[in-house]
Design a protein around this motif. Structure first.
Motif, PDB file in Angstrom:
ATOM      1  N   LYS A 152       0.783  -1.115   0.137  1.00 26.78           N
ATOM      2  CA  LYS A 152       0.090  -0.085  -0.008  1.00 26.78           C
ATOM      3  C   LYS A 152       1.071   1.077  -0.162  1.00 26.78           C
ATOM      4  N   GLU A 153       2.091   1.086   0.316  1.00 23.56           N
ATOM      5  CA  GLU A 153       2.903   2.559   0.669  1.00 23.56           C
ATOM      6  C   GLU A 153       4.078   2.241  -0.480  1.00 23.56           C
ATOM      7  N   ASP A 154       4.342   3.503  -0.854  1.00 23.03           N
ATOM      8  CA  ASP A 154       5.615   3.595  -1.662  1.00 23.03           C
ATOM      9  C   ASP A 154       6.948   3.933  -1.210  1.00 23.03           C
ATOM     10  N   HIS A 155       7.051   3.548   0.247  1.00 24.28           N
ATOM     11  CA  HIS A 155       8.492   3.508   0.690  1.00 24.28           C
ATOM     12  C   HIS A 155       8.587   2.473   1.595  1.00 24.28           C
ATOM     13  N   GLN A 156      10.085   2.201   1.966  1.00 28.25           N
ATOM     14  CA  GLN A 156      10.321   1.045   2.577  1.00 28.25           C
ATOM     15  C   GLN A 156       9.641   1.284   4.038  1.00 28.25           C
ATOM     16  N   LEU A 157       9.525  -0.065   4.675  1.00 23.02           N
ATOM     17  CA  LEU A 157       9.120   0.065   6.110  1.00 23.02           C
ATOM     18  C   LEU A 157      10.411   0.348   6.967  1.00 23.02           C
ATOM     19  N   LEU A 158      10.329   1.353   7.841  1.00 19.18           N
ATOM     20  CA  LEU A 158      11.480   1.944   8.665  1.00 19.18           C
ATOM     21  C   LEU A 158      11.219   0.883  10.022  1.00 19.18           C
ATOM     22  N   GLN A 159      12.299   0.135  10.070  1.00 20.65           N
ATOM     23  CA  GLN A 159      12.512  -0.700  11.437  1.00 20.65           C
ATOM     24  C   GLN A 159      12.829  -0.043  12.654  1.00 20.65           C
ATOM     25  N   SER A 160      12.147  -0.310  13.640  1.00 21.26           N
ATOM     26  CA  SER A 160      12.349   0.309  15.122  1.00 21.26           C
ATOM     27  C   SER A 160      12.086  -0.897  16.181  1.00 21.26           C
ATOM     28  N   PHE A 161      12.873  -0.562  17.195  1.00 26.27           N
ATOM     29  CA  PHE A 161      12.639  -1.467  18.389  1.00 26.27           C
ATOM     30  C   PHE A 161      11.360  -1.194  18.975  1.00 26.27           C
ATOM     31  N   ASP A 162      11.124  -0.036  19.204  1.00 27.02           N
ATOM     32  CA  ASP A 162       9.796   0.271  20.045  1.00 27.02           C
ATOM     33  C   ASP A 162       8.405   0.139  19.030  1.00 27.02           C
ATOM     34  N   MET A 163       7.810  -0.743  19.174  1.00 23.70           N
ATOM     35  CA  MET A 163       6.736  -1.096  18.433  1.00 23.70           C
ATOM     36  C   MET A 163       5.099  -0.861  19.119  1.00 23.70           C
TER      37      MET A 163
END
Length: 122
Positions: free
Chosen positions: A30-41
């Motif tokens: 659905k999005e045109d960018h990469q998913l930003l990975q984060s430790f706080d979910m």
């Protein structure tokens, strides 16, 4: 509803665009960018509809449950599998597609069968 994971128990808020998705593949579609990975979910439980946060660096067995309703959300994902099935009418209307093992059809008639000997001519 997620089409990639059929039994998704939580929705995950993406840290990059702050939108809710059921899985990373849904975000990618659905999005045109990469998913930003984060430790706080940030999660939203689909059972009680309440949100909560978890730190992925310190994830323990007790963190596999929703803190509000104890819904176990870390479970094996069920993914859809392709299958070939026959479509028919509602079985309550037309039950010809069902095979009942309890009833058996008549065996083929032969000249060696004594059961129907009286019905034969000759």
């Amino acid at each position: 509803m997620c089409k990639h994971v059929l039994n998704a128990q939580v929705a995950i808020r993406s840290p990059c665009c702050r939108k809710w998705f059921d899985c990373a593949e849904c975000h990618q579609e659905k999005e045109d960018h990469q998913l930003l990975q984060s430790f706080d979910m940030t999660f939203a439980c689909k059972k009680c509809k309440k949100c909560f946060r978890k730190d992925a660096r310190e994830f323990e067995e007790s963190d596999e449950y929703c803190p509000h309703c104890d819904n176990h959300f870390v479970i094996d994902a069920i993914t859809p599998k392709p299958s070939l099935q026959v479509e028919g009418e509602d079985v309550r209307v037309d039950s010809r597609m069902l095979k009942d093992e309890r009833t058996r059809g008549e065996d083929q008639r032969t000249i060696f069968n004594l059961k129907d000997a009286a019905d034969r001519l000759g």
